[in-house]
Design a protein around this motif. Structure first.
Motif, short mmCIF file in Angstrom:
data_model
loop_
_atom_site.label_atom_id
_atom_site.label_comp_id
_atom_site.label_asym_id
_atom_site.label_seq_id
_atom_site.Cartn_x
_atom_site.Cartn_y
_atom_site.Cartn_z
N MET A 192 0.93 -1.29 0.09
CA MET A 192 0.05 -0.09 -0.13
C MET A 192 0.87 1.17 0.00
O MET A 192 0.30 2.15 -0.30
CB MET A 192 -0.99 0.04 1.16
CG MET A 192 -1.86 -1.17 1.29
SD MET A 192 -2.74 -1.26 -0.48
CE MET A 192 -3.58 0.31 -0.72
N ALA A 193 1.91 1.08 0.48
CA ALA A 193 3.06 2.18 0.45
C ALA A 193 3.37 2.87 -0.83
O ALA A 193 3.42 3.93 -1.20
CB ALA A 193 4.30 1.80 1.45
N ILE A 204 2.55 7.04 -5.01
CA ILE A 204 2.04 7.31 -6.35
C ILE A 204 0.84 8.22 -6.51
O ILE A 204 0.87 9.24 -7.17
CB ILE A 204 1.37 6.18 -7.36
CG1 ILE A 204 2.62 5.14 -7.68
CG2 ILE A 204 0.77 6.50 -8.46
CD1 ILE A 204 2.29 3.94 -8.43
N LEU A 205 -0.24 8.11 -5.40
CA LEU A 205 -1.28 9.08 -5.31
C LEU A 205 -0.82 10.25 -4.67
O LEU A 205 -1.59 11.27 -5.05
CB LEU A 205 -2.30 8.20 -4.57
CG LEU A 205 -2.91 7.14 -5.03
CD1 LEU A 205 -4.11 6.32 -4.15
CD2 LEU A 205 -3.77 7.53 -6.34
N ALA A 244 7.90 13.75 9.36
CA ALA A 244 7.94 12.62 10.30
C ALA A 244 6.60 11.84 10.27
O ALA A 244 6.70 10.69 10.43
CB ALA A 244 8.12 13.13 11.55
N ALA A 245 5.39 12.50 10.31
CA ALA A 245 4.09 11.75 10.12
C ALA A 245 3.99 11.09 8.62
O ALA A 245 3.68 9.79 8.72
CB ALA A 245 3.00 12.93 10.13
N ALA A 246 4.60 11.60 7.62
CA ALA A 246 4.35 10.96 6.33
C ALA A 246 5.32 9.75 6.42
O ALA A 246 4.78 8.51 5.79
CB ALA A 246 4.76 11.90 5.04
N GLU A 247 6.33 9.76 7.04
CA GLU A 247 7.35 8.64 7.10
C GLU A 247 6.76 7.56 7.82
O GLU A 247 6.82 6.45 7.63
CB GLU A 247 8.72 9.15 7.72
CG GLU A 247 9.49 8.04 7.61
CD GLU A 247 11.12 8.38 8.23
OE1 GLU A 247 11.94 7.76 8.53
OE2 GLU A 247 11.47 9.47 7.96
N ALA A 248 6.14 7.90 9.11
CA ALA A 248 5.21 6.79 9.77
C ALA A 248 4.34 6.12 9.01
O ALA A 248 4.00 4.90 9.26
CB ALA A 248 4.67 7.53 11.08
N ARG A 255 4.21 2.27 7.96
CA ARG A 255 2.75 1.25 8.41
C ARG A 255 2.24 0.82 7.01
O ARG A 255 1.94 -0.54 6.80
CB ARG A 255 1.96 2.02 9.03
CG ARG A 255 0.60 1.61 9.38
CD ARG A 255 0.29 1.09 10.68
NE ARG A 255 -0.84 0.45 10.95
CZ ARG A 255 -1.32 -0.03 11.96
NH1 ARG A 255 -0.40 -0.25 12.68
NH2 ARG A 255 -2.39 -0.61 11.92
N MET A 256 2.21 1.70 5.99
CA MET A 256 1.38 1.00 4.64
C MET A 256 2.40 0.10 4.05
O MET A 256 1.90 -0.70 3.25
CB MET A 256 1.19 2.37 3.84
CG MET A 256 0.44 3.30 4.31
SD MET A 256 -1.28 2.49 4.42
CE MET A 256 -2.15 3.37 2.90
N ALA A 257 3.78 0.32 4.23
CA ALA A 257 4.61 -0.75 3.64
C ALA A 257 4.31 -2.31 4.39
O ALA A 257 4.80 -3.40 3.48
CB ALA A 257 6.01 -0.42 4.01
N LEU A 258 3.71 -2.25 5.43
CA LEU A 258 3.56 -3.52 6.04
C LEU A 258 2.14 -4.26 5.55
O LEU A 258 1.79 -5.46 5.75
CB LEU A 258 3.35 -3.45 7.45
CG LEU A 258 4.51 -3.00 8.21
CD1 LEU A 258 4.11 -2.68 9.67
CD2 LEU A 258 5.62 -3.93 8.02
#
Length: 130
Positions: A57-58, A63-64, A89-93, A97-100
């Motif tokens: 999902m990351a 892309i979006l 920092a929020a975007a990285e977090a 999470r989305m990479a999981l």
């Protein structure tokens, strides 16, 4: 499972109530990033380039999130020194999470929630075959 039959950008736009030109730009970005494969011809369209379980999902979120145009430079020191580091920092977090989560996980959640194959307030049925 994912469909091996291509689905047209026009049909996807209709199903999701999105402007076709807007969706076409996103679909082309997905092709460029190796998420979708474009098939030309009268029965052409888009198919997944990889298995759902191999698309995070990351990747889709990146892309979006990409702007269509170069963002304007902000001269504010407050934005540069305080707000943007917080945002970054929020975007990285969020991306971590989305990479999981994979596209397969998202489809399973939709099925579990009873969203697949049902009418959705007058719209076309939800279809998770791409």
């Amino acid at each position: 499972y994912h469909s091996t039959q291509p689905i047209s950008g026009k049909l996807l736009a209709e199903q999701q109530s999105l402007p076709p030109r807007y969706l076409e730009r996103i679909l082309q970005k997905c092709v460029h990033e190796g998420i979708l494969r474009s098939i030309r011809g009268p029965r052409g369209g888009y198919v997944l380039a990889r298995e759902r379980r191999r698309i995070t999902m990351a990747e889709i979120l990146r892309i979006l999130s990409e702007p269509d145009e170069e963002p304007k430079k902000e001269n504010s020191m407050l934005a540069e020194k305080v707000i943007m580091p917080l945002y970054d920092a929020a975007a990285e977090a969020l991306y971590d999470r989305m990479a999981l989560k994979t596209l397969a996980d998202l489809c399973k959640s939709a099925y579990d929630a009873g969203l697949a194959g049902q009418e959705n307030t007058g719209r076309a049925r939800q279809d998770f075959t791409i």
